[in-house]
Write an enzyme that holds these catalytic residues in place. Structure first.
Site, mmCIF file in Angstrom:
data_model
loop_
_atom_site.group_PDB
_atom_site.id
_atom_site.type_symbol
_atom_site.label_atom_id
_atom_site.label_comp_id
_atom_site.label_asym_id
_atom_site.label_seq_id
_atom_site.Cartn_x
_atom_site.Cartn_y
_atom_site.Cartn_z
ATOM 1 N N CYS A 1 2.480 3.863 2.513
ATOM 2 C CA CYS A 1 1.524 3.842 3.637
ATOM 3 C C CYS A 1 0.501 2.728 3.438
ATOM 4 C CB CYS A 1 0.781 5.172 3.744
ATOM 5 S SG CYS A 1 1.840 6.597 4.067
ATOM 6 N N CYS B 1 -0.422 7.851 -0.509
ATOM 7 C CA CYS B 1 0.938 7.386 -0.197
ATOM 8 C C CYS B 1 1.020 5.871 -0.367
ATOM 9 C CB CYS B 1 1.282 7.821 1.227
ATOM 10 S SG CYS B 1 2.668 6.946 1.982
#
Ligand code: ZN
Length: 154
Positions: A74, A71
């Site tokens: 993230c 991600c």
């Protein structure tokens, strides 16, 4: 001892629950079982093994970053989350949960998208926010959530 004189603090390294005198809560004490520092200035790595100690038994609310290595947002938020730890601890403990490794915990809390930040206290969710945030926004959101729940004095 009453809660005003001591706090239960979970150890991320071994999953033990330590009783820490309130006067020493700001100091970086060590776990009575394994000797590892209860806080090292970085978010803890949350796992099935230490979840109960950190998120359920501890008196200190836990701010969890649900993330995954694939991600991009993230990974971008990771430095901001680490920086927030230096300002929010020891009022809160910060931890990261890799949703690829700990899928059971991600499912338990119904994580639909990442990154998602969640504050847990005694195993109960008290706030949730999805989407990457800068350090200042993480801190402001966490402080507002705690004040709203009346646990800011912890
Ligand atoms: Zn320990």
């Amino acid at each position: 001892m009453s809660n005003t004189e001591s706090k239960l603090v979970g150890c991320a390294a071994c999953g033990a629950t330590n009783r820490v005198p309130a006067s020493k809560h700001d100091a970086r004490g060590k776990c009575g079982r394994c000797g590892v520092a209860l806080r090292n200035g970085e978010p803890a790595v949350l796992t099935m093994e230490n979840f109960a100690a950190l998120a359920e038994r501890s008196d200190v609310p836990l701010l969890v970053d649900f993330w995954a290595p694939w991600c991009g947002p993230c990974r971008q938020m990771a430095p901001a989350f680490s920086a927030a730890a230096t300002q929010l601890e020891p009022t809160l403990r910060l931890a990261k949960l890799n949703t690829e490794v700990e899928q059971g915990l991600a499912q338990r809390y119904g994580i639909q998208s990442i990154p998602t930040l969640m504050i847990l206290h005694k195993g109960r969710e008290i706030a949730r926010q999805s989407g990457a945030m800068p350090t200042t926004a993480i801190i402001a959101w966490a402080q507002k959530a705690l004040a709203h729940r009346g646990v800011s004095s912890l």
